[in-house]
Enzyme design. Structure first.
Site, PDB file in Angstrom:
ATOM      1  N   LYS A   1       0.089  15.678  10.546  1.00  0.00           N
ATOM      2  CA  LYS A   1       0.116  16.209   9.163  1.00  0.00           C
ATOM      3  C   LYS A   1      -0.859  15.556   8.246  1.00  0.00           C
ATOM      4  CE  LYS A   1       3.871  12.650   8.008  1.00  0.00           C
ATOM      5  NZ  LYS A   1       5.337  12.898   7.725  1.00  0.00           N
TER       6      LYS A   1
ATOM      7  N   ASP B   1       3.363  14.272  15.257  1.00  0.00           N
ATOM      8  CA  ASP B   1       3.543  14.037  13.767  1.00  0.00           C
ATOM      9  C   ASP B   1       2.512  14.289  12.868  1.00  0.00           C
ATOM     10  OD1 ASP B   1       5.343  14.160  11.506  1.00  0.00           O
ATOM     11  OD2 ASP B   1       5.346  11.905  11.319  1.00  0.00           O
TER      12      ASP B   1
ATOM     13  N   MET C   1       9.262   5.184   8.459  1.00  0.00           N
ATOM     14  CA  MET C   1       9.050   4.243   9.698  1.00  0.00           C
ATOM     15  C   MET C   1       8.442   2.831   9.223  1.00  0.00           C
ATOM     16  SD  MET C   1      10.031   5.260  12.474  1.00  0.00           S
ATOM     17  CE  MET C   1       9.054   4.251  13.484  1.00  0.00           C
TER      18      MET C   1
ATOM     19  N   LEU D   1       0.675  -1.412   0.026  1.00  0.00           N
ATOM     20  CA  LEU D   1      -0.071  -0.076   0.272  1.00  0.00           C
ATOM     21  C   LEU D   1       0.848   1.436  -0.035  1.00  0.00           C
ATOM     22  CD1 LEU D   1      -2.874  -1.092   2.524  1.00  0.00           C
ATOM     23  CD2 LEU D   1      -2.954  -0.706  -0.022  1.00  0.00           C
TER      24      LEU D   1
ATOM     25  N   LYS E   1       1.781  -3.405   8.986  1.00  0.00           N
ATOM     26  CA  LYS E   1       2.866  -2.438   8.777  1.00  0.00           C
ATOM     27  C   LYS E   1       4.146  -3.221   9.328  1.00  0.00           C
ATOM     28  CE  LYS E   1       4.505   1.917  10.486  1.00  0.00           C
ATOM     29  NZ  LYS E   1       3.918   3.201  11.390  1.00  0.00           N
TER      30      LYS E   1
ATOM     31  N   ASN F   1      -0.985  11.635   7.454  1.00  0.00           N
ATOM     32  CA  ASN F   1      -1.243  11.047   8.513  1.00  0.00           C
ATOM     33  C   ASN F   1      -2.635  11.160   9.045  1.00  0.00           C
ATOM     34  OD1 ASN F   1       1.358   9.772   8.754  1.00  0.00           O
ATOM     35  ND2 ASN F   1       1.931  11.450  10.367  1.00  0.00           N
TER      36      ASN F   1
END
Length: 303
Positions: free
Chosen positions: A133, A131, A20, A15, A38, A136
């Protein structure tokens, strides 16, 4: 080449990937549902600091149960690697949506309120995202927001997952302001263009840093451009520290109370910044319902 299976999950395709981790679409045959898996990139999987941050993300997500936060199904181990099994969310990131230009004020208010809801849930658990943004934030075809990627999240008391993680807590990674860009080495944790002044200086942060980032994202939704643009990371950080947003870019239809809210969210001195994201949610509720400012607030000049 991606793995064909991870434990009981059959991998369908990749995807996306970033600094990270790599995220795969997979099928859970046992429950007949799609999930997102992930994995840390191979070159980082042996790094104890990155692994600790990865595990911390799993614990953070497990502690949150909110409709506007991407959920977690579990943590899997296979062939010596660890994987997060996450809720699969159909739709597009807010960054992708903004590639097509600014979002209409009414829709932006609704999306911003959901982002504020997610941050409020995290802050109530003592969790700071650090984080936030557009990349995200996922938006489903039905307009439902899901805030993602708590990989840089930290508890408000600064509790790390390990001694090594503590050393990294307010430093390691800086992401450039260009959308979809890879993570690059640096001395600050976060994403240039969306981080608070105190975060840009590498100082300890609290929930007011997330509020500043929220203001950046909200401003960009309304204008189609970030409040602190720059061709380089240095330019963007300089703008955050020393320049004001281009307020005239806000659409004329932006409610006065929303303009005021943005100035409070984007105050450079956190002592003068909005202290609680719940207050932003309440202001957005009032703006959505069309309530007017009090006469005193309405008379306050806007920058």
């Amino acid at each position: 080449m991606h793995p064909s299976a991870i434990g009981p999950y059959q991998i369908q395709r990749e995807l996306g990937r970033g600094g990270m981790g790599v995220v795969y679409l997979a099928t859970d045959a046992r429950l007949d549902r799609q999930v997102a898996i992930k994995a840390l990139p191979a070159d980082l999987a042996a790094d104890p600091d990155r692994l600790a941050r990865f595990q911390r993300e799993a614990k953070v997500l497990a502690s949150l149960n909110h409709s506007s936060v991407g959920g977690i199904h579990g943590l899997e181990q296979a062939d010596g690697h660890q994987y997060l099994v996450l809720e699969y969310i159909e739709g597009e990131t807010l960054a992708d949506r903004l590639e097509r230009g600014p979002i209409h004020v009414e829709e932006a208010l609704t999306l911003a309120k959901q982002i504020a809801d997610a941050l409020e849930a995290a802050h109530e658990k003592g969790i700071i995202h650090r984080d936030l943004k557009p990349g995200n934030v996922m938006v489903t075809p039905d307009g439902v927001v899901k805030v993602l990627d708590f990989g840089l999240a930290r508890t408000a008391d600064g509790s790390p997952s390990s001694t090594n993680a503590a050393a990294m807590a307010d430093s390691p990674t800086l992401t450039s302001p260009v959308r979809h860009s890879p993570t690059i080495p640096g001395v600050i944790m976060g994403t240039a263009g969306y981080m608070s002044p105190e975060q840009a200086r590498g100082k300890p942060v609290d929930k007011r840093s997330d509020i500043f980032s929220f203001g950046c994202v909200f401003y960009e939704m309304l204008t189609g451009a970030g409040p602190f643009p720059g061709e380089t990371v240095t330019d963007s950080l300089g703008a955050i520290l020393h320049r004001e947003p281009n307020w005239p870019l806000l659409p004329p239809s932006t409610p006065q109370r929303v303009r005021e809210l943005l100035t409070k969210c984007l105050a450079k001195d956190r002592k003068n910044r909005l202290h609680d994201i719940a207050d932003a949610r309440l202001e957005l509720d009032r703006a959505i319902s069309g309530q007017e400012w009090s006469s005193a607030a309405a008379s306050t000049p806007f920058p």
